[in-house]
Design an enzyme around this catalytic site. Structure first.
Site, mmCIF file in Angstrom:
data_model
loop_
_atom_site.group_PDB
_atom_site.id
_atom_site.type_symbol
_atom_site.label_atom_id
_atom_site.label_comp_id
_atom_site.label_asym_id
_atom_site.label_seq_id
_atom_site.Cartn_x
_atom_site.Cartn_y
_atom_site.Cartn_z
ATOM 1 N N GLY A 27 -9.097 108.947 24.469
ATOM 2 C CA GLY A 27 -9.614 109.992 23.609
ATOM 3 C C GLY A 27 -10.118 111.139 24.449
ATOM 4 O O GLY A 27 -10.235 111.035 25.670
ATOM 5 N N TYR A 28 -10.441 112.220 23.766
ATOM 6 C CA TYR A 28 -10.854 113.441 24.439
ATOM 7 C C TYR A 28 -12.223 113.877 23.944
ATOM 8 O O TYR A 28 -12.416 114.101 22.756
ATOM 9 C CB TYR A 28 -9.808 114.537 24.210
ATOM 10 N N LEU A 29 -13.152 113.976 24.893
ATOM 11 C CA LEU A 29 -14.467 114.532 24.592
ATOM 12 C C LEU A 29 -14.367 116.046 24.508
ATOM 13 O O LEU A 29 -15.117 116.687 23.787
ATOM 14 C CB LEU A 29 -15.473 114.127 25.667
#
Length: 156
Positions: A27-29
């Protein structure tokens, strides 16, 4: 500082893995064009990765192993949906190719990547690789969150 020099290719129909793959959830913060901050669980290990803006096939990349429990907690803070894929490693011509077979909203997408020591390094292109998509932002994992493969009207 670490430079990542990477070329990406679509994988042709009929390709079969030669080895067991490893499941990846990522996932991407942050997924801005200037930088991304990625959290990944690969097998039973966690990673935090920071990447800079693409300049052709080169960009800065910093990756750090973190406790898997931390990665699990951070994935809950990430943009949704998460990227789900299985990665297979293929040895060809002295290089390791990473073949990602996507699942979830990106099911049907298969991309092969090769990391090179320099932009002009020659390499053998396996027969199972198709069109090069290195400069096509649609194929960046960070782009697949907002524009998953299942929603593409025309596919390359």
């Amino acid at each position: 500082m670490a430079d990542e020099i990477e070329r990406k290719f679509l994988v042709k129909e009929g390709w079969q893995p030669q080895h067991v793959g490893v499941r990846i959830a990522q996932g991407y913060l942050l997924s801005a064009p200037e930088r991304i901050v990625r959290v990944r669980i690969k097998g039973d290990k966690g990673f935090l990765t920071i990447k800079g803006r693409n300049e052709g096939i080169r960009r800065l990349e910093f990756e750090y192993e973190i406790p898997c429990a931390d990665a699990e907690a951070l994935l809950k803070l990430c943009e949704q949906p998460l990227i789900e894929k299985t990665r297979y490693l293929e040895e060809v011509g002295g290089f390791t190719w990473e073949v990602d077979v996507f699942a979830g909203d990106n099911a049907g997408l298969r991309v092969a990547e090769i990391e090179l020591p320099a932009e002009d390094t020659p390499f053998e292109k396996p027969e199972w690789t198709g069109q090069e998509v290195s400069g096509d932002a649609r194929y960046y994992n960070s782009s697949l969150i907002a524009h998953p493969y299942c929603l593409w009207k025309t596919r390359s």
